[in-house]
Design a protein around this motif. Structure first.
Motif, PDB file in Angstrom:
ATOM      1  N   ASN A  43       0.774  -1.220   0.054  1.00 50.42           N
ATOM      2  CA  ASN A  43       0.126  -0.115   0.069  1.00 50.42           C
ATOM      3  C   ASN A  43       0.681   1.356   0.243  1.00 50.42           C
ATOM      4  O   ASN A  43       1.084   1.779   0.953  1.00 50.42           O
ATOM      5  CB  ASN A  43      -0.856   0.042   1.386  1.00 50.42           C
ATOM      6  N   ILE A  44       1.293   1.576  -0.938  1.00 50.37           N
ATOM      7  CA  ILE A  44       2.234   2.725  -1.382  1.00 50.37           C
ATOM      8  C   ILE A  44       1.841   3.734  -2.199  1.00 50.37           C
ATOM      9  O   ILE A  44       0.719   3.191  -3.053  1.00 50.37           O
ATOM     10  CB  ILE A  44       3.578   2.081  -1.819  1.00 50.37           C
ATOM     11  N   PRO A  45       2.361   5.054  -2.272  1.00 45.22           N
ATOM     12  CA  PRO A  45       1.835   5.893  -3.319  1.00 45.22           C
ATOM     13  C   PRO A  45       1.918   5.423  -4.869  1.00 45.22           C
ATOM     14  O   PRO A  45       2.789   4.710  -5.002  1.00 45.22           O
ATOM     15  CB  PRO A  45       2.633   7.200  -3.007  1.00 45.22           C
ATOM     16  N   LEU A  46       1.141   5.801  -5.557  1.00 49.45           N
ATOM     17  CA  LEU A  46       1.090   5.223  -7.020  1.00 49.45           C
ATOM     18  C   LEU A  46       2.506   5.526  -7.638  1.00 49.45           C
ATOM     19  O   LEU A  46       2.937   4.837  -8.349  1.00 49.45           O
ATOM     20  CB  LEU A  46      -0.051   5.862  -7.803  1.00 49.45           C
ATOM     21  N   THR A  47       2.986   6.869  -7.201  1.00 50.05           N
ATOM     22  CA  THR A  47       4.318   7.111  -7.948  1.00 50.05           C
ATOM     23  C   THR A  47       5.523   6.410  -7.591  1.00 50.05           C
ATOM     24  O   THR A  47       6.420   6.372  -8.367  1.00 50.05           O
ATOM     25  CB  THR A  47       4.448   8.597  -7.316  1.00 50.05           C
ATOM     26  N   GLN A  48       5.155   5.434  -6.455  1.00 48.22           N
ATOM     27  CA  GLN A  48       6.432   4.664  -6.144  1.00 48.22           C
ATOM     28  C   GLN A  48       6.317   3.275  -6.808  1.00 48.22           C
ATOM     29  O   GLN A  48       7.166   2.493  -6.542  1.00 48.22           O
ATOM     30  CB  GLN A  48       6.385   4.449  -4.770  1.00 48.22           C
ATOM     31  N   ILE A  49       5.319   3.032  -7.607  1.00 48.76           N
ATOM     32  CA  ILE A  49       5.115   1.772  -8.376  1.00 48.76           C
ATOM     33  C   ILE A  49       5.811   1.711  -9.522  1.00 48.76           C
ATOM     34  O   ILE A  49       5.528   2.353 -10.450  1.00 48.76           O
ATOM     35  CB  ILE A  49       3.598   1.408  -8.275  1.00 48.76           C
ATOM     36  N   SER A  50       7.116   1.073  -9.664  1.00 48.20           N
ATOM     37  CA  SER A  50       7.699   0.797 -10.785  1.00 48.20           C
ATOM     38  C   SER A  50       7.130  -0.125 -11.745  1.00 48.20           C
ATOM     39  O   SER A  50       6.058  -0.498 -11.349  1.00 48.20           O
ATOM     40  CB  SER A  50       9.140   0.218 -10.367  1.00 48.20           C
ATOM     41  N   ASN A  51       7.638   0.184 -12.941  1.00 51.88           N
ATOM     42  CA  ASN A  51       6.962  -0.919 -13.873  1.00 51.88           C
ATOM     43  C   ASN A  51       7.013  -2.249 -13.818  1.00 51.88           C
ATOM     44  O   ASN A  51       5.983  -2.990 -13.984  1.00 51.88           O
ATOM     45  CB  ASN A  51       7.646  -0.777 -15.314  1.00 51.88           C
ATOM     46  N   LYS A  52       7.973  -2.494 -13.075  1.00 53.14           N
ATOM     47  CA  LYS A  52       8.275  -4.120 -12.658  1.00 53.14           C
ATOM     48  C   LYS A  52       7.067  -4.465 -11.556  1.00 53.14           C
ATOM     49  O   LYS A  52       6.576  -5.308 -11.495  1.00 53.14           O
ATOM     50  CB  LYS A  52       9.773  -4.288 -12.347  1.00 53.14           C
ATOM     51  N   LYS A  53       7.178  -3.540 -10.812  1.00 56.33           N
ATOM     52  CA  LYS A  53       6.327  -3.657  -9.546  1.00 56.33           C
ATOM     53  C   LYS A  53       4.658  -3.771 -10.252  1.00 56.33           C
ATOM     54  O   LYS A  53       4.009  -4.620  -9.808  1.00 56.33           O
ATOM     55  CB  LYS A  53       6.328  -2.706  -8.527  1.00 56.33           C
ATOM     56  N   LEU A  54       4.393  -2.790 -11.034  1.00 53.87           N
ATOM     57  CA  LEU A  54       3.023  -2.816 -11.647  1.00 53.87           C
ATOM     58  C   LEU A  54       2.687  -3.942 -12.475  1.00 53.87           C
ATOM     59  O   LEU A  54       1.578  -4.760 -12.102  1.00 53.87           O
ATOM     60  CB  LEU A  54       3.282  -1.577 -12.782  1.00 53.87           C
ATOM     61  N   GLU A  55       3.733  -4.785 -12.959  1.00 50.64           N
ATOM     62  CA  GLU A  55       3.447  -5.771 -13.566  1.00 50.64           C
ATOM     63  C   GLU A  55       3.356  -6.758 -12.814  1.00 50.64           C
ATOM     64  O   GLU A  55       2.378  -8.005 -12.704  1.00 50.64           O
ATOM     65  CB  GLU A  55       4.754  -6.232 -14.633  1.00 50.64           C
ATOM     66  N   GLY A  56       4.019  -7.011 -11.559  1.00 50.14           N
ATOM     67  CA  GLY A  56       3.849  -8.037 -10.534  1.00 50.14           C
ATOM     68  C   GLY A  56       2.415  -8.043  -9.887  1.00 50.14           C
ATOM     69  O   GLY A  56       1.700  -8.882  -9.606  1.00 50.14           O
TER      70      GLY A  56
END
Length: 404
Positions: free
Chosen positions: A308-321
């Protein structure tokens, strides 16, 4: 209706089990002038009809066809279902002034409720001079020239035609037993493996803790086992997961197999998440997901499986995960709630030992098996009732011909 008061005069046909299949079979025979005794071991007629569809009775499905059934003989139900269609049962209800509506996916519900359906079937039997004996348990079945049923009180009934319509093992508190399977085995008719179907799945440890916290939350999902998928809602419970999609897939699940759940089958969240990362960078992931899921679920799922982190901290790799987990959530149930809550029993009297045209045993003259006790299991949504009606009609047609 009689209650242990039927005399011992011979009958043209004896039917054991006053559920959906037994009631319709008895009424169809009676209308043809066949003298029928319908025997029920509990005090209540049509008990499972009464609770079906939450009391609204999902009495058939307009789309019912062979592909909607599981059986060791996938062709077995074709003949009966072709000859007695959903429209045939609709005509029966219409004759009693009953109406219906389609809820979804071809599922037809009676506007007047389950009780009205049972009353219509009982009236059909009464008009056809069918005798019904309730609270009447069979102790033994003997066969010489014909069939002799001996009750636990020592009384007996005789006939050359015997129909077993006692259902399966599901919901024992309503009187379900393995009676039909015992009769089959008595006459050397094979019985396939039986197990609960259309049943909630259970879990242990962390999975169960997570699910308990979400009891009552429902989510539109695509649930898959192997190559079989169903899209409807899943429902979290204090024992695991239920809901239509889970009940459906339970018929195809076996112990040790994982289930795969797409929690957002209407489309990928990828584009929405990428856009939100630009337009709402400080928004927490759980808050973003609450636009697509119930807030309780979004919060709990994020805390357990994501971050549960701010959206800006979601890297593309994390997003795919994250998307992989949401669209391919994989769980392994430890079992099901069993026959206690299963809507039907999978397996039963081997259809390969019965005639697909008449429902009669191939090696035992005058013995028929209809409805749920046969190894024909329908999907959720009125399919099992349609099998009950169709198999009952097939047996009634055969018996009428035999007696003419």
């Amino acid at each position: 209706m009689t209650n242990h008061s039927t005399n011992n005069s011979p009958y043209d046909c004896l039917i054991i089990g006053a559920g959906a299949a037994g009631l319709l079979c008895a009424s169809l025979l009676g209308k043809k002038g066949v003298k029928v005794l319908l025997i029920e071991h509990t005090k209540k007629i049509g008990a499972k009809i009464l609770i079906s569809g939450g009391g609204r009775c999902n009495f058939t499905n307009m789309d019912a066809g062979p592909s909607n059934y599981i059986s060791s003989n996938p062709h077995y139900m074709k003949s009966a279902m072709k000859r007695y269609t959903p429209w045939d049962f609709i005509d029966l209800l219409s004759a009693h002034g009953l109406t219906y509506n389609e809820k979804k996916l071809g599922q037809l519900f009676c506007d007047q409720g389950s009780k009205a359906v049972v009353e219509a079937l009982i009236k059909e039997c009464e008009e056809a001079a069918v005798e019904i004996a309730v609270d009447c348990s069979i102790h033994s079945i003997e066969h010489q020239e014909g069939y002799t049923l001996v009750t636990k009180e020592g009384r007996s009934f005789q006939s050359n035609q015997l129909v077993i319509a006692t259902g399966g093992l599901s919901i024992p508190k309503m009187g379900a037993t393995g009676f039909a399977y015992d009769v089959a085995r008595q006459f050397n008719i094979p019985v396939t493996k039986t197990e609960p179907a259309l049943v909630p799945l259970t879990f242990t440890s962390d999975d169960l803790t997570f699910m308990k916290e979400l009891t009552g939350v429902s989510i539109d999902s695509l649930v898959t086992v192997g190559t079989t998928s169903f899209r409807e809602n899943i429902l979290f419970t204090h024992r695991g997961i239920s809901g239509p999609a889970i009940l459906q897939i339970s018929s195809f699940w076996s112990l040790g197999r994982p289930i795969h759940i797409d929690l957002h089958p209407s489309g990928s969240l990828k584009e929405a998440l990428i856009n939100a990362r630009q337009t709402r960078p400080k928004q927490q992931l759980a808050t973003f997901l609450s636009d697509f899921f119930p807030a309780r679920f979004a919060k709990a799922f994020t805390e357990k499986y994501l971050e549960n982190i701010p959206l800006t901290q979601i890297s593309n790799k994390k997003l795919e995960g994250f998307l992989e987990i949401i669209h391919h959530w994989t769980l392994t149930p430890n079992g099901s709630e069993g026959y206690r809550t299963a809507e039907v029993t999978k397996g039963g009297v081997d259809p390969n030992a019965l005639s697909s045209k008449t429902m009669a045993a191939l090696t035992q003259p005058g013995l028929y098996f209809i409805g749920e006790c046969v190894d024909v299991t329908g999907w959720l949504g009125g399919y099992n009732f349609q099998w009950a009606w169709a198999s009952a009609a097939a047996a009634a047609e055969s018996i009428t011909e035999n007696l003419s």
